[in-house]
Design a protein around this motif. Structure first.
Motif, PDB file in Angstrom:
ATOM      1  N   CYS A 149      45.165  54.414  43.007  1.00 13.71           N
ATOM      2  CA  CYS A 149      43.710  54.325  42.825  1.00 13.71           C
ATOM      3  C   CYS A 149      42.955  54.227  44.143  1.00 13.71           C
ATOM      4  O   CYS A 149      41.729  54.352  44.170  1.00 13.71           O
ATOM      5  CB  CYS A 149      43.352  53.130  41.933  1.00 13.71           C
ATOM      6  SG  CYS A 149      43.808  51.527  42.639  1.00 13.71           S
ATOM      7  N   ASP A 150      43.654  53.992  45.257  1.00 12.25           N
ATOM      8  CA  ASP A 150      42.983  53.813  46.569  1.00 12.25           C
ATOM      9  C   ASP A 150      43.911  54.268  47.697  1.00 12.25           C
ATOM     10  O   ASP A 150      44.173  53.527  48.634  1.00 12.25           O
ATOM     11  CB  ASP A 150      42.556  52.351  46.761  1.00 12.25           C
ATOM     12  CG  ASP A 150      43.674  51.344  46.537  1.00 12.25           C
ATOM     13  OD1 ASP A 150      44.862  51.687  46.737  1.00 12.25           O
ATOM     14  OD2 ASP A 150      43.379  50.204  46.148  1.00 12.25           O
ATOM     15  N   ASN A 196      37.083  50.835  41.595  1.00 14.37           N
ATOM     16  CA  ASN A 196      38.219  50.036  41.134  1.00 14.37           C
ATOM     17  C   ASN A 196      37.885  48.551  41.086  1.00 14.37           C
ATOM     18  O   ASN A 196      36.871  48.112  41.640  1.00 14.37           O
ATOM     19  CB  ASN A 196      39.412  50.246  42.077  1.00 14.37           C
ATOM     20  CG  ASN A 196      39.813  51.693  42.189  1.00 14.37           C
ATOM     21  OD1 ASN A 196      40.299  52.273  41.234  1.00 14.37           O
ATOM     22  ND2 ASN A 196      39.594  52.292  43.350  1.00 14.37           N
ATOM     23  N   LYS A 236      45.138  44.138  41.541  1.00 11.08           N
ATOM     24  CA  LYS A 236      44.364  45.264  41.014  1.00 11.08           C
ATOM     25  C   LYS A 236      44.706  45.454  39.534  1.00 11.08           C
ATOM     26  O   LYS A 236      45.869  45.369  39.152  1.00 11.08           O
ATOM     27  CB  LYS A 236      44.686  46.529  41.812  1.00 11.08           C
ATOM     28  CG  LYS A 236      44.374  46.398  43.300  1.00 11.08           C
ATOM     29  CD  LYS A 236      44.948  47.548  44.114  1.00 11.08           C
ATOM     30  CE  LYS A 236      44.778  47.315  45.601  1.00 11.08           C
ATOM     31  NZ  LYS A 236      45.390  48.373  46.430  1.00 11.08           N
ATOM     32  N   ASN A 289      42.537  50.624  36.506  1.00 10.74           N
ATOM     33  CA  ASN A 289      41.978  51.376  37.634  1.00 10.74           C
ATOM     34  C   ASN A 289      42.383  52.845  37.593  1.00 10.74           C
ATOM     35  O   ASN A 289      43.502  53.166  37.196  1.00 10.74           O
ATOM     36  CB  ASN A 289      42.447  50.767  38.963  1.00 10.74           C
ATOM     37  CG  ASN A 289      41.696  49.498  39.298  1.00 10.74           C
ATOM     38  OD1 ASN A 289      40.595  49.269  38.819  1.00 10.74           O
ATOM     39  ND2 ASN A 289      42.299  48.656  40.134  1.00 10.74           N
ATOM     40  N   PRO A 290      41.484  53.742  38.004  1.00 13.78           N
ATOM     41  CA  PRO A 290      40.091  53.469  38.394  1.00 13.78           C
ATOM     42  C   PRO A 290      39.201  53.275  37.166  1.00 13.78           C
ATOM     43  O   PRO A 290      39.365  53.980  36.176  1.00 13.78           O
ATOM     44  CB  PRO A 290      39.685  54.725  39.162  1.00 13.78           C
ATOM     45  CG  PRO A 290      40.526  55.817  38.546  1.00 13.78           C
ATOM     46  CD  PRO A 290      41.835  55.174  38.172  1.00 13.78           C
ATOM     47  N   ARG A 338      35.173  46.804  32.589  1.00 10.89           N
ATOM     48  CA  ARG A 338      36.271  47.777  32.550  1.00 10.89           C
ATOM     49  C   ARG A 338      35.802  49.163  32.135  1.00 10.89           C
ATOM     50  O   ARG A 338      36.193  50.159  32.736  1.00 10.89           O
ATOM     51  CB  ARG A 338      37.351  47.302  31.575  1.00 10.89           C
ATOM     52  CG  ARG A 338      38.479  46.422  32.111  1.00 10.89           C
ATOM     53  CD  ARG A 338      38.039  45.286  32.957  1.00 10.89           C
ATOM     54  NE  ARG A 338      39.156  44.387  33.325  1.00 10.89           N
ATOM     55  CZ  ARG A 338      38.970  43.259  33.968  1.00 10.89           C
ATOM     56  NH1 ARG A 338      37.751  42.871  34.314  1.00 10.89           N
ATOM     57  NH2 ARG A 338      39.997  42.489  34.283  1.00 10.89           N
TER      58      ARG A 338
END
Length: 490
Positions: free
Chosen positions: A93-94, A132, A144, A148-149, A198
């Motif tokens: 996600c990142d 996220n 996390k 996500n995302p 969410r």
């Protein structure tokens, strides 16, 4: 396990770098990373009695790189404690960065909302960005979420710039503003809504610029203040206009009225917020005293950053309380808690006429100065304050009475190129200057926040003192007071 491994690697790298940092320009009472690079303030919040400030951080190098979230906390906005790195990139996600974002308290769960950054092709600058969430119950360790995302992509009419979520709650809904850019490269801020943090639904465009207001609006913040709504933005790509917009990128605001039902934000024109060299990406929080408190990044992209040679780079401004003044002008002033930094008070002048100059010898590196000039019967064309070194160095603040302009000149304190900044200030009866000098910074608050100027300076000489001066006449100085300030980092 990717996240935990990445966090441990980052913390180990940072701990190793700390031992190599040189203290030449290290600040005495500002937030800095323990070592290496930092930029935007993120996730400002008061949580379980502590003020938390996160920031964009590269623990591996003194230059910008893979963005992590550094973390400090404080009980009083004065004394700060470094905490472990909160977020590290590298998950799906990142992939390449945990970019800027915000924080909320969701029924005791500290929730960070941030942008995941992904490099598709670095050479051609092809990227994509998503939003996220990471959560914590102790305010220190974050994980996390599996969802996500939570917002995987921008609206269809966007280009790839889609970052810096700021989230708040209104009635039973969460709202999120995000900095964005249209397909035609026009900066704007877009709005989302959620019931649970969410699942988010796109509401629409909150505000949009034009060709003169830049190609991207970074770091938006939207809030109600004294009966009006304020949108803080950091536009990229504005052109300089005389004394305005002289930094590479700007930070400013729009003030107006907002209707949650229709998403209609009617607002005044864009106003630049600070007129120094080094102020960007300002973000705010509301504390338990119902104050709107702001921090900005006290540096500027592509400027000279001599501290890199010392193993670190970047700092945040002092915390500033925001209020709305006359004509909906946004005012910034240091929070009251900063008085706790003061050592002994030195009252140098009270109701005294000065022609030419008056020098007070002070060799302290950490100073707060208050200078109040009576303008009603002033015969000078200009007045001001100099922070002088023992030889040639000086940082000069000059007020021109005819032009009603305040100029900060740092060209003899380490900013040889592009050393001056000027701001309009209508001071008719009184000029009141509150000046904070740290080892490599100066922050000026004129006439109770009507004008602020924030700049990094890089002196090499010892201090000689504080000089008040006039040009072509005399002025009555109502007060000249200074305090030496504590070094919170020792």
């Amino acid at each position: 396990m990717i996240t935990q491994n990445k966090l441990q690697q980052a913390q180990d790298a940072l701990n190793h770098a700390i031992g190599k940092v040189k203290n030449k320009y290290r600040l005495g009472y500002h937030i800095m990373a323990p070592a290496n690079w930092m930029n935007d303030p993120n996730g400002l919040i008061q949580y379980k009695g502590d003020y938390h400030v996160f920031y964009q951080h590269n623990p591996y190098d003194e230059n910008w790189g893979p963005m992590h979230w550094g973390h400090v906390k404080s009980k009083d906005l004065v004394h700060w404690e470094h905490l472990p790195i909160a977020l590290a990139p590298g998950d799906t996600c990142d992939t390449n960065g945990c970019f800027s974002g915000s924080a909320v308290d969701n029924n005791g769960e500290l929730t960070l909302i941030y942008t995941g950054h992904h490099d598709v092709d670095k050479e051609t600058d092809i990227i994509y960005e998503n939003q996220n969430i990471a959560v914590s119950t102790d305010g220190i360790t974050f994980h996390k979420i599996v969802e996500n995302p939570v917002i995987p992509e921008p609206p269809a009419d966007s280009n790839t710039h889609f970052r810096d979520p700021k989230v708040w709650k209104h009635k039973d809904s969460w709202y999120m503003v995000i900095g964005n850019s249209t397909e035609d490269k026009i900066g704007r801020v877009i709005l989302y809504r959620s019931l649970d943090l969410r699942k988010w639904s796109y509401v629409g465009v909150l505000a949009e610029g034009n060709e003169t207001l830049g190609f991207m609006w970074e770091c938006p913040d939207f809030f109600e203040l004294d009966g009006k709504f304020v949108l803080l933005i950091s536009p990229q790509g504005m052109k300089a206009e005389k004394d305005l917009y002289n930094n590479l990128y700007q930070t400013g605001y729009l003030v107006g009225d907002y209707d949650y039902q229709t998403n209609d934000f009617t607002h005044d024109s864009f106003i630049e917020l600070d007129h120094g060299h080094d102020f960007y990406a300002v973000q705010t929080l509301v504390d338990d005293k119902n104050r709107r408190i702001a921090f900005g990044w006290m540096d500027m992209w592509e400027s000279d950053m001599p501290t890199k040679a010392d193993g670190w780079c970047g700092a945040l401004t002092l915390p500033r309380e925001l209020t709305l003044g006359k004509d909906h002008k946004l005012l910034m002033n240091p929070v009251q808690e900063l008085d706790a930094l003061r050592n002994a008070e030195h009252n140098i002048i009270r109701q005294q006429k000065v022609a030419d100059s008056y020098l007070v010898e002070v060799n302290e590196e950490l100073l707060e100065i208050k200078a109040v000039f009576d303008l009603e019967n002033c015969h000078a064309s200009a007045i001001g304050v100099k922070i002088r070194g023992v030889n040639e160095e000086e940082t000069v603040l000059t007020y021109n009475l005819n032009q009603q302009k305040l100029t900060l000149d740092c060209s003899k304190s380490g900013r040889v190129n592009d050393g001056r900044r000027t701001a309009t200030l209508e001071a008719n009866e009184l000029l009141s200057l509150r000046i904070f000098v740290d080892r490599s910074s100066i922050e000026i608050f004129a006439n109770e926040g009507q004008t602020t100027m924030t700049s990094r300076i890089y002196p090499i000489e010892e201090k000689l003192g504080i000089e008040v001066f006039t040009e072509n006449g005399e002025v009555r100085i109502k007060e000249l007071t200074y305090w030496s300030l504590k070094d919170i980092w020792e």
